[in-house]
Design an enzyme around this catalytic site. Structure first.
Site, PDB file in Angstrom:
ATOM      1  NE  ARG A  65      -3.835   2.320   0.821  1.00 30.19           N
ATOM      2  CZ  ARG A  65      -3.777   3.647   0.746  1.00 30.19           C
ATOM      3  NH1 ARG A  65      -2.665   4.249   0.336  1.00 30.19           N
ATOM      4  NH2 ARG A  65      -4.821   4.381   1.079  1.00 30.19           N
TER       5      ARG A  65
ATOM      6  CG  ASP B 235      -6.964   7.335   0.356  1.00 32.52           C
ATOM      7  OD1 ASP B 235      -6.919   6.221  -0.198  1.00 32.52           O
ATOM      8  OD2 ASP B 235      -7.814   7.632   1.220  1.00 32.52           O
TER       9      ASP B 235
ATOM     10  CD  GLU C 229     -11.495   3.722  -1.835  1.00 36.87           C
ATOM     11  OE1 GLU C 229     -11.940   2.564  -1.797  1.00 36.87           O
ATOM     12  OE2 GLU C 229     -10.327   4.017  -1.517  1.00 36.87           O
TER      13      GLU C 229
ATOM     14  NE  ARG D 197      -4.175  -2.243   2.278  1.00 37.33           N
ATOM     15  CZ  ARG D 197      -5.016  -1.256   1.984  1.00 37.33           C
ATOM     16  NH1 ARG D 197      -5.508  -1.165   0.753  1.00 37.33           N
ATOM     17  NH2 ARG D 197      -5.372  -0.371   2.892  1.00 37.33           N
TER      18      ARG D 197
END
Length: 233
Positions: free
Chosen positions: A111, A116, A119, A159
């Site tokens: 990760r 971020d 999504e 992760r």
């Protein structure tokens, strides 16, 4: 010739285990064995899964070299550790598996730290704008390439949260930084589990620059919903 036995003064001398030369030789063997074990653990032993990651590796000072075998989302990928690279035969004497069965229990799910991405569609929720662009960008940027990761921690999904760097024609690039530069992610927003290494300030400056230039997802203006807020909806 006399058949009389040798006197005690004529017998071959024995060497005590406490003799300085014996002690020095023993110390040399012990030191060599310890050094070999250290070098094997640090430079030769493969890290196959997150279970192989020790506290010594998760201190932000160790780097692992390997190949990206699959990109699963806009901010994560599968990583096959190849310690020593081509010098230890990877790619010519030692083959990297290329099938799902061959890679089973042989890779780390990485990760990307500090970023971020939008999504994708899952759990019945629609995909966010630019989620597909982020995935395609990451696939083209690191997919099938050799990368260096610096592991920081293991998250709740097992992760490995890590910094990833890849060689491009412009030199070694920080993957998280390039995503932020292109407006394909935001600086990680969660209150817990965030990892930046020493780059949080740099990442935030890159995000602010992309926002001013309306790069990628920032082109949505007031309609933009950050990945963190989207997951909380």
């Amino acid at each position: 010739m006399s058949d009389e036995p040798l006197s005690s003064s004529e017998e071959s001398p024995s060497v005590s285990v406490l003799h300085p030369k014996v002690l020095l030789l023993s110390a040399g063997f012990t030191g060599a064995a310890a050094a070999s074990y250290f070098l094997y653990g640090r430079y030769v032993r493969r890290v196959k899964t997150y279970l192989d990651l020790t506290p010594a590796i998760l201190d932000g000072q160790r780097k692992l070299y390997g190949k990206v075998t699959r990109v699963g989302d806009g901010d994560n990928f599968r990583f096959f550790h190849t310690p020593g690279g081509v010098l230890l035969g990877w790619g010519w004497l030692r083959k990297i598996p290329d099938t799902r069965s061959g890679l089973k229990d042989q890779t780390l799910m990485v990760r990307l730290c500090g970023v971020d991405a939008p999504e994708r569609s899952h759990f019945g929720k629609p995909a966010q704008p630019f989620s597909e662009e982020a995935l395609q960008w990451l696939q083209s940027y690191v997919g099938g390439r050799s990368v260096t990761i610096t592991p920081y921690s293991i998250d709740q999904y097992k992760r490995v949260v890590a910094r990833a760097q890849v060689w491009r024609w412009t030199g070694k690039r920080d993957v998280s930084a390039e995503m932020l530069r292109n407006g394909l992610g935001v600086v990680y927003e969660a209150n817990s589990g965030a990892e930046f290494g020493e780059n949080e300030g740099w990442y935030r400056r890159l995000e602010e620059k992309a926002k001013r230039r309306r790069r990628g997802m920032w082109s949505l203006g007031s309609k933009l919903v950050t990945p963190g807020n989207f997951k909380r909806q």
